[in-house]
Design a protein around this motif. Structure first.
Motif, mmCIF file in Angstrom:
data_model
loop_
_atom_site.group_PDB
_atom_site.id
_atom_site.type_symbol
_atom_site.label_atom_id
_atom_site.label_comp_id
_atom_site.label_asym_id
_atom_site.label_seq_id
_atom_site.Cartn_x
_atom_site.Cartn_y
_atom_site.Cartn_z
ATOM 1 N N UNK A 94 -17.273 71.562 20.188
ATOM 2 C CA UNK A 94 -18.081 70.362 20.548
ATOM 3 C C UNK A 94 -17.010 69.642 21.546
ATOM 4 N N UNK A 95 -15.985 69.942 21.923
ATOM 5 C CA UNK A 95 -15.245 69.211 22.979
ATOM 6 C C UNK A 95 -15.469 69.377 24.116
ATOM 7 N N UNK A 96 -16.107 70.696 24.443
ATOM 8 C CA UNK A 96 -16.583 70.757 25.887
ATOM 9 C C UNK A 96 -17.869 70.501 26.357
ATOM 10 N N UNK A 97 -18.173 69.705 27.190
ATOM 11 C CA UNK A 97 -19.614 69.098 27.630
ATOM 12 C C UNK A 97 -20.316 70.385 27.867
ATOM 13 N N UNK A 98 -20.191 71.548 28.377
ATOM 14 C CA UNK A 98 -20.868 72.542 28.843
ATOM 15 C C UNK A 98 -21.092 73.355 27.689
ATOM 16 N N UNK A 99 -20.513 73.218 26.347
ATOM 17 C CA UNK A 99 -20.713 73.951 25.329
ATOM 18 C C UNK A 99 -22.185 73.869 24.573
ATOM 19 N N UNK A 100 -22.742 74.812 24.108
ATOM 20 C CA UNK A 100 -23.857 74.791 23.407
ATOM 21 C C UNK A 100 -23.863 73.738 22.318
ATOM 22 N N UNK A 101 -22.956 73.419 21.507
ATOM 23 C CA UNK A 101 -22.802 72.496 20.603
ATOM 24 C C UNK A 101 -22.684 71.116 21.108
ATOM 25 N N UNK A 102 -21.833 70.833 22.052
ATOM 26 C CA UNK A 102 -21.785 69.433 22.471
ATOM 27 C C UNK A 102 -23.232 69.221 23.027
ATOM 28 N N UNK A 103 -23.895 69.807 23.782
ATOM 29 C CA UNK A 103 -25.071 69.740 24.488
ATOM 30 C C UNK A 103 -26.317 69.282 23.351
ATOM 31 N N UNK A 104 -26.056 69.933 22.193
ATOM 32 C CA UNK A 104 -27.167 69.473 21.185
ATOM 33 C C UNK A 104 -26.728 68.296 20.578
ATOM 34 N N UNK A 105 -25.571 67.951 20.310
ATOM 35 C CA UNK A 105 -25.024 66.642 19.880
ATOM 36 C C UNK A 105 -25.405 65.657 20.659
ATOM 37 N N UNK A 106 -25.056 65.845 22.260
ATOM 38 C CA UNK A 106 -25.393 64.574 22.996
ATOM 39 C C UNK A 106 -26.749 64.240 23.029
ATOM 40 N N UNK A 107 -27.631 65.431 22.890
ATOM 41 C CA UNK A 107 -29.255 65.003 23.001
ATOM 42 C C UNK A 107 -29.618 64.356 21.600
ATOM 43 N N UNK A 108 -29.213 64.880 20.591
ATOM 44 C CA UNK A 108 -29.580 64.142 19.369
ATOM 45 C C UNK A 108 -28.915 62.818 19.104
ATOM 46 N N UNK A 109 -27.736 62.546 19.317
ATOM 47 C CA UNK A 109 -27.064 61.255 19.252
ATOM 48 C C UNK A 109 -27.138 60.286 20.427
ATOM 49 N N UNK A 110 -27.297 60.685 21.503
ATOM 50 C CA UNK A 110 -27.319 59.863 22.866
ATOM 51 C C UNK A 110 -26.419 59.592 23.189
ATOM 52 N N UNK A 111 -25.139 60.219 22.844
ATOM 53 C CA UNK A 111 -23.810 59.900 23.112
ATOM 54 C C UNK A 111 -23.132 61.238 23.811
ATOM 55 N N UNK A 112 -22.514 60.915 25.064
ATOM 56 C CA UNK A 112 -22.040 61.975 25.718
ATOM 57 C C UNK A 112 -20.757 62.648 25.186
#
Length: 464
Positions: free
Chosen positions: A405-423
Motif C-alpha cells: 500500500x505504500x506505492x501509488x501505482x499498486x493495486x492495493x494503494x489504488x483501492x485504498x485511495x478510492x475507498x477513503x478519498x485519501x491519496x
C-alpha cells in the motif's frame, strides 16, 4: 526457469520505459490507465521484436487475467458495500456509538488496535478498510484528527490481515508457495511482528496525544447530533459488521461475506432508512452522497459505488498484464538469478529475500509476484543454507506483502485511495507498520547473525 531472449541492454530499457509512465502519471495526478496502456503496449512490442510470437504473448497475459477474475469481483463488491453500508445507517451507527464511547480516549491508538484485531478476523486488508475502516475515518473526523494520519494508522492495522490472518488469501498463497503450514509461519512471524506492533502502537499513541481538546469534543458532538437527525441509529445495525467478522472466522469467502452485507444492508436501507429500490440501485452503481443540512455529514458520508471501481479493475488488468509479460519473457528471472546464485549465509539469504520480494511487488504493481517468484526461486537455497522455509514465508510477508500500500501505482494503494478519498502520497508516511516491519526483519536478522557468529567464535576458542 524461463529463458530470456532479451539482451541485457533491452531488459533495462524495457523496465525503465515500463515504469517511467507509471511514475509520471502518479506525479502528474493522471489516471494510471494511460500508464499501463503505454507500458503493456511497449512490453508487447519488445517481446515481439525479440522472437516471442503473438500466441505466446496472448497466453502469458490471458492466463493470469482469467486466474485473477475473482479479484475484479471483489473490487466491484467493495464499491457496492461501502455505498450500501452508508445508506443503511450501518456506518452512521458505528460512527455515532464510536464517538460516544471513544470520547476521552486516544483515538489514533485505539483505531490502530481496533483495526488490527478486526483485520485478523476479516482476513483481508482492503475489506477491513472498506468496511470498519470507513466508520473509523468518520469517528476520527469527529475528533479532528487529520484524515491522512488516520488512514495511515488504519492501513497499518489492516495489513496485519495479509501478514498473519489464517483467513487471508495472500497469506495462504505464501504458505502454499513456500510449502509450509500456518502454525509454522505464525510461530516464526512472532519474532518480527510482536516488536513491530509494539513500536507502531507507541508511535500512534504519541501522535494521538496531540488530538485531545475541547475543540475536538465539540466536533464529535456536532457529528453525533447530525447522524442522529439524519439516520435511524440503532445498536442492532452494528450486528451487521459483527456478523461479517463471524462469517469470516468460520471460513466464508470474503466475496460471499460482502454479498451478504450488501443484501442485508439493502433490506435495512429500504425498510428502515426510507430508501426506495431505485435510490438503492443508484447508490450501488453510482455511489452514495449524503444530502443533509449538515456539512459535516455530507463530507463524511461519501462513496463512489461500483462505477468508481471500474477504473481500478482496468488498472488491475493492466498491472497483471505487465507483470505476466515480465515474468513470461524471463525478464524477472534474469534480474534475480545472479542475486540468488551468490547467496551463501543466513543473513544474506534473508536480506536478499526481502529485497527481491519488495522490488517485485514494486515493479509488478501487485503482491502476487513478490510472493510467488521468490518462493519458487529460493526454496532450494533455504534448504542448502539450512534455514527453515517458515523464515522464507515470514520474510516475504514482512517485505513484499506489507509494503504494497505504500506505492501509488499498486493495486492495493489504488483501492485504498478510492475507498477513503485519501491519496497514497498523503497517507503513506503514516502507515508505520509498512515501514517498520521490513526494518525489524533486517535488524532481527543482523542481530541473530551477530550472536550466531560470536557463539561460533566462542566455540572455536574453547576447542583450541
Amino acid at each position: 526457469m524461463e529463458y530470456c531472449k532479451f539482451s541485457k541492454k533491452q531488459i533495462y530499457i524495457t523496465l525503465f520505459l515500463c515504469i517511467i509512465p507509471i511514475v509520471l502519471c502518479v506525479i502528474m495526478n493522471l489516471s494510471l490507465v494511460y500508464a499501463f496502456l503505454f507500458s503493456v503496449t511497449f512490453a508487447i512490442l519488445m517481446s515481439l521484436k525479440n522472437g516471442f510470437t503473438t500466441d505466446e504473448i496472448k497466453t502469458m497475459i490471458f492466463k493470469d487475467i482469467i486466474e485473477c477474475r475473482s479479484l475484479y469481483i471483489v473490487v466491484l463488491l467493495i464499491g457496492a458495500t461501502v455505498s450500501v453500508w452508508l445508506s443503511s445507517g450501518v456506518v452512521p451507527s458505528m460512527i455515532f456509538y464510536g464517538l460516544s464511547y471513544m470520547e476521552g480516549m486516544n483515538i489514533l491508538f485505539s483505531a490502530f488496535i481496533l483495526i488490527s484485531i478486526s483485520s485478523i478476523f476479516i482476513g483481508t486488508a482492503v475489506g477491513t478498510i472498506s468496511t470498519i475502516g470507513i466508520a473509523i475515518i468518520g469517528i476520527g473526523k469527529g475528533f479532528g484528527i487529520p484524515e491522512h494520519i488516520l488512514v495511515g494508522a488504519i492501513v497499518s492495522g489492516a495489513y496485519l490481515a495479509d501478514k498473519i490472518s489464517p483467513l487471508s488469501g495472500i497469506l495462504n498463497l505464501t504458505i502454499t508457495t513456500t510449502e509450509t503450514n500456518y502454525k509454522e509461519v505464525l510461530k516464526s512471524s512472532t519474532h518480527t511482528i510482536i516488536p513491530t506492533i509494539i513500536i507502531c502502537a507507541i508511535i500512534y499513541f504519541l501522535i494521538g496525544n496531540q488530538y485531545s481538546s475541547s475543540e475536538t469534543s465539540e466536533k464529535a458532538l456536532q457529528l453525533i447530533n447530525a447522524m442522529d437527525s439524519e439516520f435511524l441509529i440503532s445498536p442492532y445495525l452494528i450486528l451487521m459488521p459483527v456478523s461479517i467478522v463471524i462469517l469470516s472466522i468460520i471460513g466464508v469467502k470474503s466475496n460471499y461475506c460482502m454479498i451478504s452485507g450488501i443484501v442485508v444492508g439493502g433490506i435495512v436501507s429500504i425498510f428502515f432508512q426510507d430508501t426506495s429500490i431505485l435510490e438503492l440501485v443508484n447508490y450501488i452503481i453510482f455511489g452514495f452522497s449524503a444530502n443533509s443540512n449538515f456539512k459535516i455529514v455530507n463530507e463524511t458520508l461519501v462513496s463512489g459505488g461500483v462505477v468508481s471501481m471500474i477504473s481500478v479493475v482496468i488498472i488491475v488488468i493492466g498491472a497483471i498484464s505487465l507483470s505476466s509479460i515480465l515474468q513470461g519473457t524471463g525478464i524477472i528471472n534474469y534480474l534475480t538469478k545472479d542475486i540468488i546464485y551468490k547467496i551463501s549465509t543466513r543473513k544474506e539469504l534473508i536480506l536478499k529475500t526481502g529485497l527481491i520480494s519488495g522490488v517485485l511487488t514494486a515493479i509488478t504493481c501487485d503482491q502476487t509476484m513478490g510472493i510467488v517468484v521468490p518462493s519458487r526461486l529460493l526454496k532450494s537455497k533455504y534448504k542448502d543454507v539450512g534455514v527453515d522455509n517458515s523464515v522464507l514465508a515470514r520474510t516475504i510477508s514482512d517485505t513484499g506483502t506489507i509494503i504494497a500500500p505504500l506505492m501509488p501505482w499498486n493495486i492495493n494503494a489504488l483501492i485504498i485511495s478510492l475507498v477513503t478519498g485519501v491519496s497514497c502520497v498523503a497517507y503513506a508516511p503514516f502507515a508505520m507498520l509498512c515501514f517498520i516491519a521490513p526494518l525489524v526483519t533486517c535488524i532481527m536478522c543482523s542481530i541473530k547473525n551477530t550472536f550466531k557468529s560470536r557463539s561460533n567464535e566462542s566455540l572455536r576458542s574453547g576447542n583450541k
